[in-house]
Design a protein around this motif. Structure first.
Motif, PDB file in Angstrom:
ATOM      1  N   VAL A   7       0.856  -1.179   0.000  1.00 24.22           N
ATOM      2  CA  VAL A   7       0.000   0.000   0.000  1.00 24.22           C
ATOM      3  C   VAL A   7       0.892   1.229   0.000  1.00 24.22           C
ATOM      4  O   VAL A   7       1.844   1.323   0.771  1.00 24.22           O
ATOM      5  N   CYS A   8       0.575   2.177  -0.853  1.00 24.47           N
ATOM      6  CA  CYS A   8       1.363   3.399  -0.980  1.00 24.47           C
ATOM      7  C   CYS A   8       1.127   4.316   0.222  1.00 24.47           C
ATOM      8  O   CYS A   8      -0.014   4.557   0.622  1.00 24.47           O
ATOM      9  N   ALA A   9       2.205   4.847   0.780  1.00 25.98           N
ATOM     10  CA  ALA A   9       2.094   5.778   1.900  1.00 25.98           C
ATOM     11  C   ALA A   9       1.645   7.160   1.415  1.00 25.98           C
ATOM     12  O   ALA A   9       1.153   7.959   2.202  1.00 25.98           O
ATOM     13  N   ASN A  10       1.795   7.437   0.131  1.00 26.08           N
ATOM     14  CA  ASN A  10       1.437   8.748  -0.406  1.00 26.08           C
ATOM     15  C   ASN A  10      -0.068   8.872  -0.664  1.00 26.08           C
ATOM     16  O   ASN A  10      -0.679   9.865  -0.283  1.00 26.08           O
ATOM     17  N   VAL A  15      -0.115  -0.283  -4.522  1.00 25.18           N
ATOM     18  CA  VAL A  15       0.960   0.134  -5.425  1.00 25.18           C
ATOM     19  C   VAL A  15       0.735  -0.439  -6.821  1.00 25.18           C
ATOM     20  O   VAL A  15       1.058   0.202  -7.822  1.00 25.18           O
ATOM     21  N   SER A  16       0.130  -1.614  -6.906  1.00 32.79           N
ATOM     22  CA  SER A  16      -0.084  -2.246  -8.210  1.00 32.79           C
ATOM     23  C   SER A  16      -1.020  -1.440  -9.106  1.00 32.79           C
ATOM     24  O   SER A  16      -0.974  -1.570 -10.322  1.00 32.79           O
ATOM     25  N   GLU A  17      -1.870  -0.594  -8.521  1.00 29.91           N
ATOM     26  CA  GLU A  17      -2.771   0.231  -9.332  1.00 29.91           C
ATOM     27  C   GLU A  17      -2.065   1.434  -9.940  1.00 29.91           C
ATOM     28  O   GLU A  17      -2.499   1.955 -10.963  1.00 29.91           O
ATOM     29  N   GLY A  18      -1.024   1.918  -9.290  1.00 26.73           N
ATOM     30  CA  GLY A  18      -0.252   3.045  -9.821  1.00 26.73           C
ATOM     31  C   GLY A  18      -1.038   4.333  -9.919  1.00 26.73           C
ATOM     32  O   GLY A  18      -0.969   5.021 -10.927  1.00 26.73           O
ATOM     33  N   ARG A  19      -1.769   4.685  -8.893  1.00 32.11           N
ATOM     34  CA  ARG A  19      -2.609   5.883  -8.937  1.00 32.11           C
ATOM     35  C   ARG A  19      -1.824   7.184  -8.901  1.00 32.11           C
ATOM     36  O   ARG A  19      -2.250   8.181  -9.469  1.00 32.11           O
ATOM     37  N   CYS A  20      -0.701   7.210  -8.202  1.00 29.76           N
ATOM     38  CA  CYS A  20       0.068   8.452  -8.077  1.00 29.76           C
ATOM     39  C   CYS A  20       1.483   8.224  -8.619  1.00 29.76           C
ATOM     40  O   CYS A  20       1.889   7.092  -8.859  1.00 29.76           O
ATOM     41  N   PRO A  21       2.244   9.291  -8.807  1.00 28.57           N
ATOM     42  CA  PRO A  21       3.617   9.136  -9.321  1.00 28.57           C
ATOM     43  C   PRO A  21       4.507   8.278  -8.420  1.00 28.57           C
ATOM     44  O   PRO A  21       5.376   7.555  -8.913  1.00 28.57           O
ATOM     45  N   VAL A  22       4.291   8.346  -7.110  1.00 31.41           N
ATOM     46  CA  VAL A  22       5.086   7.534  -6.184  1.00 31.41           C
ATOM     47  C   VAL A  22       4.795   6.055  -6.397  1.00 31.41           C
ATOM     48  O   VAL A  22       5.702   5.224  -6.439  1.00 31.41           O
ATOM     49  N   CYS A  23       3.522   5.708  -6.550  1.00 31.49           N
ATOM     50  CA  CYS A  23       3.127   4.307  -6.816  1.00 31.49           C
ATOM     51  C   CYS A  23       3.766   3.807  -8.112  1.00 31.49           C
ATOM     52  O   CYS A  23       4.314   2.713  -8.162  1.00 31.49           O
TER      53      CYS A  23
END
Length: 63
Positions: A7-10, A15-23
């Protein structure tokens, strides 16, 4: 560990969905680090089973 469980902290999305640039950046990094990182556990178990069967067949043929 596979990245589909991270899970992205941002953005708090997987993370697998890639919603944000950090992901997206972390997903790319994980894919480049280890080619087995993208495989799910069932595929890894299947590969391990095939490897064990091949070794057993080889051992049987040489005996």
């Amino acid at each position: 560990m596979t990245y589909d469980r991270l899970v992205c902290a941002n953005c708090a999305a997987p993370v697998s969905e890639g919603r944000c640039p950090v992901c997206r950046a972390n997903r790319e990094r994980l894919q480049q680090e280890n080619f087995l990182a993208g495989l799910n556990p069932v595929t890894l178990i299947a590969l391990l089973t095939v490897l064990i069967a091949a070794v057993a067949l080889l051992a049987h043929q040489t005996a």
